[in-house]
Design an enzyme around this catalytic site. Structure first.
Site, short mmCIF file in Angstrom:
data_model
loop_
_atom_site.label_atom_id
_atom_site.label_comp_id
_atom_site.label_asym_id
_atom_site.label_seq_id
_atom_site.Cartn_x
_atom_site.Cartn_y
_atom_site.Cartn_z
N ASP A 144 0.85 -1.20 0.00
CA ASP A 144 0.00 0.00 0.00
C ASP A 144 0.87 1.24 0.00
O ASP A 144 2.00 1.21 0.46
CB ASP A 144 -0.84 0.08 1.29
CG ASP A 144 -1.70 -1.12 1.49
OD1 ASP A 144 -2.09 -1.74 0.48
OD2 ASP A 144 -1.96 -1.44 2.66
N1 URA Z 1 -0.94 -5.96 4.02
C1 URA Z 1 -1.41 -4.71 4.03
O1 URA Z 1 -2.40 -4.43 4.66
N2 URA Z 1 -0.77 -3.78 3.29
C2 URA Z 1 0.32 -4.03 2.58
O2 URA Z 1 0.88 -3.14 1.96
C3 URA Z 1 0.81 -5.33 2.58
C4 URA Z 1 0.15 -6.28 3.30
#
Ligand code: URA
Length: 245
Positions: free
Chosen positions: A109
């Site tokens: 993310d």
């Molecule tokens: N899980 C998440 O919530 N975000 C990420 O970026 C990777 C795994």
């Protein structure tokens, strides 16, 4: 498949180039019958086109073709995991060399930090991200509040999300509000949604390991090329997963 004659190189040179030892040591690997080319045992004097031949030592693909690059990036928060962002936000590919063009393997993310692999090796990328290979991903999650044992148990056993229950995960407490979470799946915002589902939303999320790849010394925004051994280890992880499938 060995390619056209002008692209062919002595096999021991190809093996030496990917770090398997001196040319003489690589000749011994061939003489000992430990090397195959496209599934056939190699013999001294063989020539191959490294861009197309599938060369294996002890059954493990040598993993590196000269045209393939593999970078490990410590993604900072605020950078988007994509090659091109229509909204003009900073993107991960701008943090690594522009040529040859690489693409991120899987996704972190925008607010998530930590290790991200970028490569032009489409086959390896596909196998690392495909859920059926179950490659391990480890995260440090700083959460709101102090999760009690019951919350940790739920995270370990699987929590119900809107796209179905999560698979069993390895979850340990590193501090009162800091969890180490290892998952095999790679669903969208999975760790954030898991923590939210047990009442402890994530404040900060850092990926600290992808399969065997980790590098606590890599600064945020920094990258490095994978070593030959790391590429071989990744190849082995997906090959082991192939065997389990
Ligand atoms: N899980 C998440 O919530 N975000 C990420 O970026 C990777 C795994």
């Amino acid at each position: 498949m060995t390619g056209s004659a002008e692209d062919e190189v002595r096999l021991q040179k190809v093996l030496a180039r990917v770090g398997l030892g001196s040319r003489r040591a690589c000749e011994e690997l061939i003489a000992d019958g430990r090397v195959t080319v496209d599934g056939h045992e190699a013999t001294l004097g063989d020539r191959v086109d490294p861009a197309v031949a599938r060369v294996e030592v002890d059954g493990v693909p040598i993993g590196i073709r000269p045209d393939l690059v593999h970078y490990l990036l410590n993604k900072p928060a605020g950078v988007v995991t994509t090659a091109d962002d229509p909204q003009g936000r900073p993107v991960v590919v701008d943090l690594v060399p522009a040529e040859p063009r690489v693409f991120p393997v899987g996704r972190l993310d925008m607010d998530t930090e930590g290790l991200l692999l970028l490569t032009n090796d489409g086959d390896l990328a596909h196998r690392i991200t495909h859920p059926s290979y179950g490659i391990e991903k480890e995260y440090l999650a700083e959460v709101e509040g102090e999760p009690a044992r019951g919350a940790l148990r739920r995270l370990r056993e699987g929590v119900e999300l809107d796209d179905g229950p999560t698979a069993p995960a390895t979850v340990g407490r590193v501090g009162p509000s800091l969890l180490r979470i290892v998952v095999h799946e790679g669903r969208n915002r999975q760790v954030r949604r898991m923590c939210e589902a047990v009442g402890h939303p994530v404040r900060r999320l850092v990926r600290t390991r992808l399969a065997e790849l980790s590098d606590p010394g890599l600064p945020p925004g920094g990258w490095r090329a994978l070593t030959t051994d790391e590429v071989r280890a990744l190849e082995r992880s997906v090959a082991d997963a192939d065997d389990r499938r």
